[in-house]
Write a protein that holds these residues in place. Sequence first.
Motif, PDB file in Angstrom:
ATOM      1  N   SER A  72      31.498 -16.915  12.125  1.00 51.39           N
ATOM      2  CA  SER A  72      32.214 -17.958  11.233  1.00 51.39           C
ATOM      3  C   SER A  72      32.360 -19.097  12.194  1.00 51.39           C
ATOM      4  CB  SER A  72      33.960 -17.979  11.096  1.00 51.39           C
ATOM      5  OG  SER A  72      34.490 -18.899  10.853  1.00 51.39           O
ATOM      6  N   CYS A  73      32.277 -18.963  13.665  1.00 51.77           N
ATOM      7  CA  CYS A  73      32.086 -20.272  14.173  1.00 51.77           C
ATOM      8  C   CYS A  73      31.297 -20.621  14.857  1.00 51.77           C
ATOM      9  CB  CYS A  73      33.578 -20.274  14.996  1.00 51.77           C
ATOM     10  SG  CYS A  73      32.836 -19.309  16.564  1.00 51.77           S
ATOM     11  N   TRP A  74      30.239 -19.563  14.799  1.00 46.09           N
ATOM     12  CA  TRP A  74      28.977 -19.720  15.821  1.00 46.09           C
ATOM     13  C   TRP A  74      27.910 -21.346  15.417  1.00 46.09           C
ATOM     14  CZ3 TRP A  74      23.889 -21.230  14.333  1.00 46.09           C
ATOM     15  CH2 TRP A  74      24.033 -21.588  13.301  1.00 46.09           C
ATOM     16  N   ALA A 209      26.853 -24.336   8.287  1.00 42.56           N
ATOM     17  CA  ALA A 209      25.401 -23.558   9.231  1.00 42.56           C
ATOM     18  C   ALA A 209      24.963 -22.994   8.999  1.00 42.56           C
ATOM     19  CB  ALA A 209      26.215 -22.234   9.239  1.00 42.56           C
ATOM     20  N   ASN A 210      24.066 -23.916   7.788  1.00 44.07           N
ATOM     21  CA  ASN A 210      23.095 -23.032   7.332  1.00 44.07           C
ATOM     22  C   ASN A 210      21.871 -24.082   7.331  1.00 44.07           C
ATOM     23  OD1 ASN A 210      23.346 -20.629   5.936  1.00 44.07           O
ATOM     24  ND2 ASN A 210      23.748 -22.337   3.948  1.00 44.07           N
ATOM     25  N   VAL A 211      22.752 -25.718   7.824  1.00 47.20           N
ATOM     26  CA  VAL A 211      21.995 -26.981   8.284  1.00 47.20           C
ATOM     27  C   VAL A 211      21.293 -26.278   9.901  1.00 47.20           C
ATOM     28  CG1 VAL A 211      22.160 -29.598   8.935  1.00 47.20           C
ATOM     29  CG2 VAL A 211      22.823 -28.293   7.145  1.00 47.20           C
ATOM     30  N   ILE A 212      22.210 -25.989  10.599  1.00 47.51           N
ATOM     31  CA  ILE A 212      22.275 -25.711  11.735  1.00 47.51           C
ATOM     32  C   ILE A 212      20.672 -24.735  11.995  1.00 47.51           C
ATOM     33  CG2 ILE A 212      22.647 -24.651  14.128  1.00 47.51           C
ATOM     34  CD1 ILE A 212      24.265 -27.622  13.373  1.00 47.51           C
ATOM     35  N   ALA A 213      21.049 -23.491  11.090  1.00 46.52           N
ATOM     36  CA  ALA A 213      19.740 -22.642  11.115  1.00 46.52           C
ATOM     37  C   ALA A 213      18.563 -23.013  10.848  1.00 46.52           C
ATOM     38  CB  ALA A 213      20.559 -21.303  10.526  1.00 46.52           C
ATOM     39  N   GLU A 214      18.655 -23.907   9.993  1.00 48.53           N
ATOM     40  CA  GLU A 214      17.540 -24.651   9.111  1.00 48.53           C
ATOM     41  C   GLU A 214      16.592 -25.991  10.471  1.00 48.53           C
ATOM     42  OE1 GLU A 214      15.056 -23.977   7.109  1.00 48.53           O
ATOM     43  OE2 GLU A 214      15.913 -22.206   6.068  1.00 48.53           O
ATOM     44  N   LEU A 215      17.798 -25.678  11.160  1.00 44.10           N
ATOM     45  CA  LEU A 215      17.075 -27.310  12.027  1.00 44.10           C
ATOM     46  C   LEU A 215      16.479 -26.373  13.474  1.00 44.10           C
ATOM     47  CD1 LEU A 215      17.400 -30.456  12.369  1.00 44.10           C
ATOM     48  CD2 LEU A 215      19.225 -30.113  13.315  1.00 44.10           C
ATOM     49  N   PHE A 216      17.098 -25.777  14.075  1.00 44.52           N
ATOM     50  CA  PHE A 216      17.039 -25.222  14.784  1.00 44.52           C
ATOM     51  C   PHE A 216      16.149 -24.437  15.177  1.00 44.52           C
ATOM     52  CE2 PHE A 216      21.012 -28.341  16.076  1.00 44.52           C
ATOM     53  CZ  PHE A 216      19.969 -29.099  16.339  1.00 44.52           C
ATOM     54  N   PHE A 217      16.647 -23.095  14.324  1.00 40.02           N
ATOM     55  CA  PHE A 217      15.652 -21.627  14.791  1.00 40.02           C
ATOM     56  C   PHE A 217      14.891 -21.528  13.614  1.00 40.02           C
ATOM     57  CE2 PHE A 217      20.263 -21.957  15.961  1.00 40.02           C
ATOM     58  CZ  PHE A 217      20.372 -21.478  16.971  1.00 40.02           C
ATOM     59  N   ARG A 218      14.801 -22.490  12.562  1.00 38.03           N
ATOM     60  CA  ARG A 218      13.600 -21.935  11.832  1.00 38.03           C
ATOM     61  C   ARG A 218      12.365 -22.046  12.142  1.00 38.03           C
ATOM     62  NH1 ARG A 218      12.794 -20.608   6.513  1.00 38.03           N
ATOM     63  NH2 ARG A 218      10.690 -21.384   5.253  1.00 38.03           N
ATOM     64  N   PRO A 219      12.681 -23.373  13.067  1.00 34.13           N
ATOM     65  CA  PRO A 219      11.350 -24.081  13.805  1.00 34.13           C
ATOM     66  C   PRO A 219      10.563 -22.786  14.580  1.00 34.13           C
ATOM     67  CG  PRO A 219      12.309 -25.213  13.592  1.00 34.13           C
ATOM     68  CD  PRO A 219      12.875 -24.784  13.847  1.00 34.13           C
ATOM     69  N   ILE A 220      11.525 -21.409  15.129  1.00 33.84           N
ATOM     70  CA  ILE A 220      10.964 -20.891  16.378  1.00 33.84           C
ATOM     71  C   ILE A 220      10.686 -19.313  15.565  1.00 33.84           C
ATOM     72  CG2 ILE A 220      11.767 -19.928  18.125  1.00 33.84           C
ATOM     73  CD1 ILE A 220      13.558 -22.192  19.422  1.00 33.84           C
ATOM     74  N   ILE A 221      11.938 -19.032  14.955  1.00 38.27           N
ATOM     75  CA  ILE A 221      11.149 -17.442  14.362  1.00 38.27           C
ATOM     76  C   ILE A 221      11.490 -17.581  12.826  1.00 38.27           C
ATOM     77  CG2 ILE A 221      12.974 -16.595  15.807  1.00 38.27           C
ATOM     78  CD1 ILE A 221      15.080 -16.238  14.217  1.00 38.27           C
ATOM     79  N   GLY A 222      11.302 -18.801  12.597  1.00 34.83           N
ATOM     80  CA  GLY A 222      10.824 -18.264  10.552  1.00 34.83           C
ATOM     81  C   GLY A 222      12.664 -18.107  10.047  1.00 34.83           C
ATOM     82  N   THR A 223      11.967 -18.032   8.630  1.00 35.38           N
ATOM     83  CA  THR A 223      13.701 -17.226   8.053  1.00 35.38           C
ATOM     84  C   THR A 223      14.771 -16.998   8.761  1.00 35.38           C
ATOM     85  OG1 THR A 223      12.349 -17.625   5.400  1.00 35.38           O
ATOM     86  CG2 THR A 223      14.438 -16.330   5.410  1.00 35.38           C
ATOM     87  N   VAL A 224      15.955 -17.232   9.327  1.00 35.37           N
ATOM     88  CA  VAL A 224      16.732 -15.892   9.581  1.00 35.37           C
ATOM     89  C   VAL A 224      18.265 -15.887   9.233  1.00 35.37           C
ATOM     90  CG1 VAL A 224      17.455 -18.192  10.869  1.00 35.37           C
ATOM     91  CG2 VAL A 224      17.723 -16.254  12.420  1.00 35.37           C
ATOM     92  N   ASN A 225      18.182 -14.199   9.196  1.00 36.28           N
ATOM     93  CA  ASN A 225      19.637 -13.996   9.100  1.00 36.28           C
ATOM     94  C   ASN A 225      20.589 -14.201  10.048  1.00 36.28           C
ATOM     95  OD1 ASN A 225      22.171 -12.518   8.389  1.00 36.28           O
ATOM     96  ND2 ASN A 225      21.005 -11.523   6.890  1.00 36.28           N
ATOM     97  N   MET A 226      21.516 -15.140  10.322  1.00 35.16           N
ATOM     98  CA  MET A 226      22.221 -15.617  10.952  1.00 35.16           C
ATOM     99  C   MET A 226      23.161 -13.629  11.992  1.00 35.16           C
ATOM    100  SD  MET A 226      21.250 -17.783  12.634  1.00 35.16           S
ATOM    101  CE  MET A 226      22.324 -18.176  13.830  1.00 35.16           C
ATOM    102  N   ASP A 227      24.143 -13.401  10.728  1.00 36.03           N
ATOM    103  CA  ASP A 227      24.771 -11.903  10.102  1.00 36.03           C
ATOM    104  C   ASP A 227      23.880 -11.757  11.479  1.00 36.03           C
ATOM    105  OD1 ASP A 227      26.661 -13.837   9.426  1.00 36.03           O
ATOM    106  OD2 ASP A 227      26.561 -12.364   7.720  1.00 36.03           O
ATOM    107  N   ASP A 228      22.127 -10.595  11.094  1.00 35.52           N
ATOM    108  CA  ASP A 228      22.217  -9.823  12.178  1.00 35.52           C
ATOM    109  C   ASP A 228      21.409 -10.758  13.592  1.00 35.52           C
ATOM    110  OD1 ASP A 228      21.704  -8.314   9.825  1.00 35.52           O
ATOM    111  OD2 ASP A 228      19.295  -9.013   9.930  1.00 35.52           O
TER     112      ASP A 228
END
Length: 238
Positions: A72-74, A209-228
């Motif tokens: 919830s808070c990551w 949270a979806n914005v943060i994942a797309e902005l920072f992690f998608r450029p590194i590892i592509g589509t990411v399941n943050m729960d995993d």
Amino acid sequence: MACVAGCRCCTERRRQSSILYNILKSEEQKGAAPQVAGKAASAVLVKTLRFVKSVPCFQELPLDEQLVLVRSCWAPLLVLGLAQERVHFETVETAEPSMLQRILTDRRQEQHPQSSSPQLPSAGEIQAIKGFLAKCWSLDISTKEYAYLKGTVLFNPDLPGLQCVQYIQGLQREAQQALNEHVTLIHRGDQARFAKLNVVLSLLRSINANVIAELFFRPIIGTVNMDDMLLEMLCAKL
């Protein structure tokens, strides 16, 4: 904890195919082309989860409760970490897609209506994150204040699925009380500081949270399941 030691994501067999492994590996690949900001954010995420796991009260919670809180808070914790580490991300590309890209995307969605392409962060969403960082930097928040803010964000008793609600509520209350006492002691001449820090907390509620994942992690590892990813990080020795 026995449940952590036995968690499937911690087995050595899956290490090289894990999300966390790929993130950490990207830190070593200086010749690869992931965004500089994405690398910095991944380092801050690891540091943030290390902080969370070091909190004794958090360790006492069952793994299921830990997962509910962290999932919830990551994102707000990460943004607080970016502020604390003074991470700038002007290098992130925010250019609007070209006319050809928009046409091809629209055509692909017409042909495959069930498949949804990732929603890239808008310029406004990116600017909101930058504005939040600037707000934190203008307040010159101390290490202890960041810790108390993170505790308040982490121990959210209002989340569905929690069993230890009263215990978590008490921990959040303690974090707020500790922040108030610290501010009163250190910033006696600034009676409005506690209120200003609570404004920071209120601004965190708008972090997507979806914005943060797309902005920072998608450029590194592509589509990411943050729960995993978060499950892996809770189970890993960071």
